[in-house]
Design a protein around this motif. Structure first.
Motif, PDB file in Angstrom:
ATOM      1  N   ARG A  30     -22.291  -0.071 -33.074  1.00 21.98           N
ATOM      2  CA  ARG A  30     -22.762   0.915 -34.051  1.00 21.98           C
ATOM      3  C   ARG A  30     -24.170   0.596 -34.544  1.00 21.98           C
ATOM      4  NH1 ARG A  30     -22.789   4.888 -35.508  1.00 21.98           N
ATOM      5  NH2 ARG A  30     -22.385   4.844 -37.720  1.00 21.98           N
ATOM      6  N   HIS A  31     -24.430  -0.659 -34.898  1.00 21.03           N
ATOM      7  CA  HIS A  31     -25.674  -0.977 -35.591  1.00 21.03           C
ATOM      8  C   HIS A  31     -26.718  -1.667 -34.734  1.00 21.03           C
ATOM      9  CE1 HIS A  31     -24.174   0.460 -39.378  1.00 21.03           C
ATOM     10  NE2 HIS A  31     -23.037  -0.166 -39.121  1.00 21.03           N
ATOM     11  N   TYR A  32     -26.341  -2.205 -33.609  1.00 22.66           N
ATOM     12  CA  TYR A  32     -27.352  -2.751 -32.713  1.00 22.66           C
ATOM     13  C   TYR A  32     -27.615  -1.799 -31.552  1.00 22.66           C
ATOM     14  CZ  TYR A  32     -29.742  -5.184 -29.117  1.00 22.66           C
ATOM     15  OH  TYR A  32     -30.649  -5.488 -28.145  1.00 22.66           O
ATOM     16  N   ALA A  33     -26.547  -1.411 -30.860  1.00 21.41           N
ATOM     17  CA  ALA A  33     -26.722  -0.514 -29.714  1.00 21.41           C
ATOM     18  C   ALA A  33     -26.973   0.917 -30.171  1.00 21.41           C
ATOM     19  CB  ALA A  33     -25.492  -0.570 -28.815  1.00 21.41           C
ATOM     20  N   GLU A  88     -18.416   8.369 -32.495  1.00 22.09           N
ATOM     21  CA  GLU A  88     -17.663   8.903 -31.366  1.00 22.09           C
ATOM     22  C   GLU A  88     -17.928   8.119 -30.086  1.00 22.09           C
ATOM     23  OE1 GLU A  88     -19.561  10.779 -33.458  1.00 22.09           O
ATOM     24  OE2 GLU A  88     -17.914  11.675 -34.595  1.00 22.09           O
ATOM     25  N   GLU A  89     -19.193   7.783 -29.831  1.00 24.07           N
ATOM     26  CA  GLU A  89     -19.530   7.009 -28.633  1.00 24.07           C
ATOM     27  C   GLU A  89     -18.916   5.609 -28.685  1.00 24.07           C
ATOM     28  OE1 GLU A  89     -23.910   8.838 -27.463  1.00 24.07           O
ATOM     29  OE2 GLU A  89     -23.759   7.359 -29.078  1.00 24.07           O
ATOM     30  N   THR A  90     -18.930   5.011 -29.870  1.00 24.23           N
ATOM     31  CA  THR A  90     -18.328   3.688 -30.035  1.00 24.23           C
ATOM     32  C   THR A  90     -16.828   3.759 -29.800  1.00 24.23           C
ATOM     33  OG1 THR A  90     -20.045   3.059 -31.616  1.00 24.23           O
ATOM     34  CG2 THR A  90     -18.026   1.744 -31.626  1.00 24.23           C
ATOM     35  N   ALA A  91     -16.182   4.799 -30.356  1.00 19.98           N
ATOM     36  CA  ALA A  91     -14.735   4.974 -30.157  1.00 19.98           C
ATOM     37  C   ALA A  91     -14.418   5.129 -28.678  1.00 19.98           C
ATOM     38  CB  ALA A  91     -14.244   6.185 -30.944  1.00 19.98           C
ATOM     39  N   GLN A  92     -15.233   5.911 -27.990  1.00 21.39           N
ATOM     40  CA  GLN A  92     -15.017   6.123 -26.559  1.00 21.39           C
ATOM     41  C   GLN A  92     -15.250   4.829 -25.782  1.00 21.39           C
ATOM     42  OE1 GLN A  92     -17.494   9.135 -24.816  1.00 21.39           O
ATOM     43  NE2 GLN A  92     -16.341   9.177 -22.919  1.00 21.39           N
ATOM     44  N   ILE A 111     -10.740   3.434 -28.741  1.00 20.63           N
ATOM     45  CA  ILE A 111     -10.011   3.505 -30.003  1.00 20.63           C
ATOM     46  C   ILE A 111     -10.388   4.792 -30.725  1.00 20.63           C
ATOM     47  CG2 ILE A 111      -9.798   1.003 -30.250  1.00 20.63           C
ATOM     48  CD1 ILE A 111     -12.147   1.027 -32.180  1.00 20.63           C
ATOM     49  N   SER A 112      -9.715   5.091 -31.833  1.00 18.19           N
ATOM     50  CA  SER A 112     -10.004   6.314 -32.582  1.00 18.19           C
ATOM     51  C   SER A 112     -11.266   6.150 -33.426  1.00 18.19           C
ATOM     52  CB  SER A 112      -8.825   6.662 -33.496  1.00 18.19           C
ATOM     53  OG  SER A 112      -8.737   5.725 -34.549  1.00 18.19           O
ATOM     54  N   THR A 113     -11.827   7.275 -33.856  1.00 18.58           N
ATOM     55  CA  THR A 113     -13.020   7.219 -34.708  1.00 18.58           C
ATOM     56  C   THR A 113     -12.686   6.579 -36.053  1.00 18.58           C
ATOM     57  OG1 THR A 113     -12.629   9.479 -35.482  1.00 18.58           O
ATOM     58  CG2 THR A 113     -14.146   9.200 -33.622  1.00 18.58           C
ATOM     59  N   GLY A 114     -11.483   6.806 -36.554  1.00 17.16           N
ATOM     60  CA  GLY A 114     -11.067   6.173 -37.801  1.00 17.16           C
ATOM     61  C   GLY A 114     -11.020   4.662 -37.680  1.00 17.16           C
TER      62      GLY A 114
END
Length: 185
Positions: A123-126, A131-135, A139-142
């Motif tokens: 999330r904070h470096y890449a 949504e992209e991180t969840a994918q 895992i889910s966005t939550g």
């Protein structure tokens, strides 16, 4: 793989290798393991190259591959030792004075659970979206939101503690957690 596909993969690999290696380093805290993880992730991408959606999901798949490789490496018994290797010289050429902060953040990242570390790094470096991180992590966005929040809270707690040699000093200053690329890169 067709000749054009190989040329496309080579172009992608050259562009993505440095970023994948740095993401892997933030995940594992060891440059040698990060190099291995980036190479292994590129092998996975190469094997799936013809099946991947080159328009939308290539970067997400690359991040998913590198996170998966780092987590797989950590499960291997011979990879459980932590290295105190120095950061390569090319990263120490930072003249802004943020090197100490960056090293403190990287050290603090190694203390986070794997899922929280992956969420914070992606999330904070890449700079991936929720949504992209969840994918990328499957895992889910939550779950991304909660794991990122917990990870950042743990980083704040770790980084705001005075160092052992500063514990007796009343005016020890806290190191703020900054999640911009200037500190984590």
């Amino acid at each position: 793989m067709r000749r054009r596909s190989e040329a496309d993969f080579t172009e992608f690999a050259e562009a993505a290798l440095r970023r994948l290696r740095r993401t892997a380093y933030l995940m594992c805290g060891d440059w040698h393991r990060a190099e291995d993880a980036a190479q292994d992730a590129l092998v996975r991408i190469y094997r799936a190259w013809d099946r991947l959606d080159h328009e939308a999901g290539l970067t997400t798949y690359a991040h998913r591959a590198v996170v998966s490789v780092v987590l797989d490496q950590a499960k291997r018994p011979w990879r459980r030792e932590f290295s105190d290797d120095a950061v390569p010289d090319q990263l120490l050429a930072d003249h802004s004075g943020a090197v100490d902060e960056r090293l403190a953040v990287v050290q603090a990242l190694t203390g986070l659970p794997a899922r929280q570390r992956a969420c914070v790094v992606l999330r904070h470096y890449a700079d991936l979206s929720i949504e992209e991180t969840a994918q990328a992590l499957g895992i889910s966005t939550g779950a991304v939101k909660s794991q990122t929040s917990r990870g950042l809270s743990a980083l704040r707690e770790q980084l705001n503690r005075p160092a052992p040699d500063q514990a007796d000093q009343a005016d020890a200053t806290a190191v703020p957690v900054t999640t911009n690329e200037g500190v984590l890169s």
